[in-house]
Design a protein around this motif. Structure first.
Motif, short mmCIF file in Angstrom:
data_model
loop_
_atom_site.label_atom_id
_atom_site.label_comp_id
_atom_site.label_asym_id
_atom_site.label_seq_id
_atom_site.Cartn_x
_atom_site.Cartn_y
_atom_site.Cartn_z
N ASN A 16 0.75 -1.33 -0.08
CA ASN A 16 -0.15 0.13 -0.03
C ASN A 16 0.96 1.40 0.15
N GLY A 17 2.22 0.98 -0.17
CA GLY A 17 3.04 2.10 -0.17
C GLY A 17 4.48 1.91 -0.60
N LYS A 43 -4.87 3.85 2.30
CA LYS A 43 -3.75 3.57 1.39
C LYS A 43 -3.90 2.73 0.54
N LYS A 46 -6.30 3.64 -2.19
CA LYS A 46 -5.52 4.90 -3.10
C LYS A 46 -4.97 4.13 -4.07
N ASP A 189 6.68 8.02 -0.60
CA ASP A 189 6.11 7.67 0.53
C ASP A 189 6.87 6.69 1.20
#
Length: 253
Positions: A16-17, A43, A46, A189
């Motif tokens: 997620n990042g 996240k 996203k 990120d």
């Protein structure tokens, strides 16, 4: 070059990042369906919205990977949503930067065990794939001095051995296993922008060890991974692939 990823299905733990998010983007751009998980539902959502732009099938959920049943349950649900699994990668990681019992336990619980549990859960699906591929994540910290004595470096070295042994064990099932060993990777990120701000001397010292004068980008690493997991690279298994802009100084063989 067509990597042959279109229509394949990737299950990505902790994507997620950071690096995982970059890999999800690149695989989706290549036409690969992707399932992701992470700690934050916001996240996860996203990243799902980002990969949707590539027109691929996707699935995602938030979970705590330190819970014993969490990753295996996610793998099963993801495989059901995507119709199977051809690629499995776990990105979860933690580095407390200290040699304590708590730090050893943290790396085992957040980094090593989720990977092992995920591999075990994905194995039956990968065996049915015909293009089964696993990537295990090590680190240049396993072979270069990095932040002194600490469990992160030692356990990342163990990942190399695990991946090599796993490659031999799973080859008869048609599953390839390779280890990716990145140096410091810059993603918008990820940890390095925060390190640059909070510990500029450490950041500059790390950058000074790069003969290229720059960090590897998340997209660069993701493209290397996409090649390794693709059917184009079908003869490679049991390899440790260093992607680090020259950070690692040892002879790599």
């Amino acid at each position: 070059m067509d990597l042959g990823l279109k229509g394949l299905r990737a299950i990505l733990v902790g994507a997620n990042g950071g690096i995982g998010r970059a890999v999800a983007h690149v695989l989706a751009q290549e036409g690969c369906d992707v399932a992701i998980c992470g700690r934050s539902q916001e996240k996860v959502d996203k990243v799902l919205s980002e990969v949707a732009a590539s027109g691929v099938k996707s699935y995602g959920e938030a979970l705590d990977v330190t819970q014993v049943d969490a990753v295996p349950a996610f793998v099963d649900k993801a495989a059901e949503a995507l119709g199977g699994c051809d690629i499995f990668i776990s990105f979860t990681s933690i580095n407390l930067g200290e040699d304590t019992d708590a730090a050893w336990d943290a790396v085992m619980q957040a980094d090593i065990l989720p990977m092992r549990r995920g591999v075990a859960a994905a194995r039956p699906y990968l065996a049915k794939s015909g293009n089964g591929s696993i990537v295990c994540f090590s680190s240049a910290g396993a072979v270069e001095e990095f932040m002194g004595v600490q469990p992160y470096n030692a356990l990342k070295a163990a990942v190399m051995n695990y991946a090599s042994s796993l490659a031999q064990a799973l080859a008869p099932e048609g599953i390839r296993v390779n280890c990716i060993t990145p140096g410091p990777v810059m993603t918008e990120d990820g940890p390095w922008p925060k390190i640059k701000e909070a510990a500029p001397e450490f950041y500059e010292a790390t950058l000074a060890n790069m003969p290229s004068g720059r960090f590897t980008t998340g997209e660069e690493l993701a493209k290397a991974i996409a090649f390794v997991v693709s059917p184009t690279c079908k003869a490679m298994t049991g390899a440790n692939i260093v992607v680090d802009n020259g950070y690692t100084k040892r002879t790599q063989f």
